[in-house]
Motif scaffolding. Sequence first.
Motif, short mmCIF file in Angstrom:
data_model
loop_
_atom_site.label_atom_id
_atom_site.label_comp_id
_atom_site.label_asym_id
_atom_site.label_seq_id
_atom_site.Cartn_x
_atom_site.Cartn_y
_atom_site.Cartn_z
N GLY A 134 -5.73 0.56 -4.85
CA GLY A 134 -5.74 1.90 -4.28
C GLY A 134 -6.22 2.94 -5.25
O GLY A 134 -6.51 2.67 -6.42
N ARG A 135 -6.26 4.17 -4.76
CA ARG A 135 -6.76 5.29 -5.55
C ARG A 135 -5.71 5.80 -6.54
O ARG A 135 -4.51 5.78 -6.28
CB ARG A 135 -7.14 6.45 -4.62
N ALA A 136 -6.20 6.27 -7.67
CA ALA A 136 -5.38 6.94 -8.68
C ALA A 136 -6.15 8.16 -9.16
O ALA A 136 -7.37 8.25 -8.99
CB ALA A 136 -5.04 6.00 -9.83
N SER A 188 -3.78 -4.79 -15.17
CA SER A 188 -4.23 -3.58 -14.46
C SER A 188 -5.74 -3.46 -14.57
O SER A 188 -6.28 -3.29 -15.67
CB SER A 188 -3.55 -2.34 -15.07
N ARG A 217 -0.64 10.29 -7.87
CA ARG A 217 -0.28 9.23 -8.81
C ARG A 217 -1.40 9.00 -9.82
O ARG A 217 -2.58 8.95 -9.45
CB ARG A 217 0.03 7.93 -8.06
N THR A 222 -10.36 3.87 -8.43
CA THR A 222 -9.61 2.81 -7.78
C THR A 222 -9.08 1.82 -8.81
O THR A 222 -9.81 1.40 -9.70
CB THR A 222 -10.48 2.06 -6.75
N GLN A 223 -7.80 1.49 -8.66
CA GLN A 223 -7.18 0.48 -9.51
C GLN A 223 -6.78 -0.73 -8.66
O GLN A 223 -6.47 -0.60 -7.48
CB GLN A 223 -5.92 1.03 -10.18
N GLN A 246 -1.36 -4.23 -5.72
CA GLN A 246 -1.78 -3.05 -4.97
C GLN A 246 -3.19 -2.66 -5.40
O GLN A 246 -3.50 -2.66 -6.60
CB GLN A 246 -0.83 -1.87 -5.19
N GLU A 297 -1.51 6.25 -11.57
CA GLU A 297 -1.65 4.79 -11.58
C GLU A 297 -0.96 4.26 -10.34
O GLU A 297 -0.05 4.89 -9.80
CB GLU A 297 -1.03 4.18 -12.83
N THR A 298 -1.39 3.12 -9.85
CA THR A 298 -0.76 2.55 -8.66
C THR A 298 0.57 1.87 -8.99
O THR A 298 1.36 1.59 -8.10
CB THR A 298 -1.69 1.54 -7.97
N ASP A 332 0.87 -1.18 0.00
CA ASP A 332 0.00 0.00 0.00
C ASP A 332 0.90 1.23 0.00
O ASP A 332 1.40 1.64 1.04
CB ASP A 332 -0.91 -0.02 1.24
N THR A 339 -0.28 7.88 -2.20
CA THR A 339 -0.94 8.36 -3.42
C THR A 339 -0.25 9.61 -3.96
O THR A 339 -0.52 10.02 -5.09
CB THR A 339 -2.41 8.68 -3.16
#
Length: 595
Positions: free
Chosen positions: A208-210, A454, A178, A228-229, A206, A180-181, A77, A80
Amino acid sequence: MTEPTEPPSDFEATDEPTSEKLVELAKRRGYFFQSSGSYGGVGGFYTFGPQGAALKGNVEDAWRDRFAVAEGNMEIDAPTIMPEPVFEASGHLEGFDDMLVECPDCGESHRADHVVEDNTDYEDAESLPIPDVEEVIAEYELVCPSCGTGLAGQAVEAFNLMFATNIGPGDSQPGYLRPETAQGIFVEFPRLKEYARNQLPFGVTQIGRAYRNEISPRRSIIRTREFTQAELEYFIDPEADDPDLEAVADVEVTLYPASEQNDEDGDELETTIGDAVSEGVIGDEWVAYFLGVAKPWYDAVGVDMDRFRFRQHLAGERAHYAADCWDAESEIDGNWIELAGFAYRGQYDLSKHAEHSGDRFTVFRQYDEPQTVERASVDPDMSYLGPEFGGDARAIVEELEALAGRNRSAFESGPVEIDLEGEAHEIPVEKTGFAVEEETIAGEHVIPHVVEPSFGVDRLVYTVLHHAYREDEVDGESRTHLELEPEVAPTFAGVFPLQNDADLEAQSRAIASDLREVGLSVTYDDSGNIGRRYRRQDEVGTPFCVTVDYETIEDDATTVTVRERDTTAQKRLPVADLAETLSAIRAGEREFTEL
């Protein structure tokens, strides 16, 4: 100019697309809605309500179980916000752009490729060069979607999608949210490889938010500015590591390769992963492996396989570092949307971060047997170079070292020629200390290649809801319901007392508590008549409803009525076995029809 390809399939248009009904249902029932509504809202940002957050979390858990746990991959994790040098190395600051066209009348900005795709036969205008897009806008006399003013002659410009920020006060360090994660995984590779004991292959996931500052976000949560990716970066040695293709060889897939897209009569192919690889339709075996893993997973979480395919990127849309790339796509109201990308990224990312950071982004490859190799080296005579070249002596040494590594013949006869900032210098060979020696080595440092599946989580949530949307009639009344898979449904069971009765309510709450204790998501509802309560749960996609009636509290063999959402069929089940039975159904170990 690239000619457009015809759509592979024709979908029946309706006066009321499911998307419009779904967006209304999502707002009413707490799935998702535009954020900051009290302040007028802001485009591209959505809040997931209680039902949506639960559905999204279940989808993420299902992805984690399949692509992290089942595959034996790590999960991290990362932050961001990352410093500017990260995105200089990755190329995002220079090449992460969309095409923008601005209306000369109302001033609204639009994605030029979307204006083209929405009003012409071009399906993938994003892959066209900017001059070609300007030409198409002029040829078709395309107009501003907001006010109708003609856009012919307006410049189409590249617009960088990065969100900029500052890290710290005062003369702060520039940073970016970011896009992309993946970069959070790549920049931590020197430490992550240690956790993998420097053994390839290994994967890092991972969720998380992008963030991408989209020019014209649209279609609710399909295209947003914050999303979220769920990404997997799988690091391999291309000379030593092969996927277990046998495990996915029989997976049936619908493919739309580039060759078919470029063919006027091209169409989708129905095949298997094994046949697609053997026939060269999918060129990379690692990409094929992850397509084979993803297909049944998408099916399991509720994507309609009759409206699902893998489409290969055309040459013009494929990232410059990607040897091959396929998208998972779903059909929504007659249009295909991207759900995930499967790319072979080579060593591009790790090489770039190694170059910009100076850190080691390699893994040591052990040879089967030690090898004897020749190494060229220099040991310059500084008592000569110092007086002769003064402050440039160190630079001369560096040039000699580089030359010995790339061109030994330069030291074979006569003086060695060195070019330093455009000025030629000659150094006697005997002053360079040039030598070639044999050395026994056990292995070498290699930069791994990367295979990247992805996934876009928000788009998948939308697809699952869209493909689950149903309208039918029950007992002479129209009904809307969501046929969500039990694994991802935000609420698994609703528990109701048949009537407002203290004893029925007490027993209902006790049953709800018992079901929650075994990990089932349960809602309790005693408002309105029982039919209305059923309809509410049908509309949010709750697979089962448990009704507590007078038989439950009066009979010695205590039972309840369990109603299944899709068929509305009902069965009486023992309360003592209810938690175990429903848990088994959610896990896919039992079927309601078999009870």
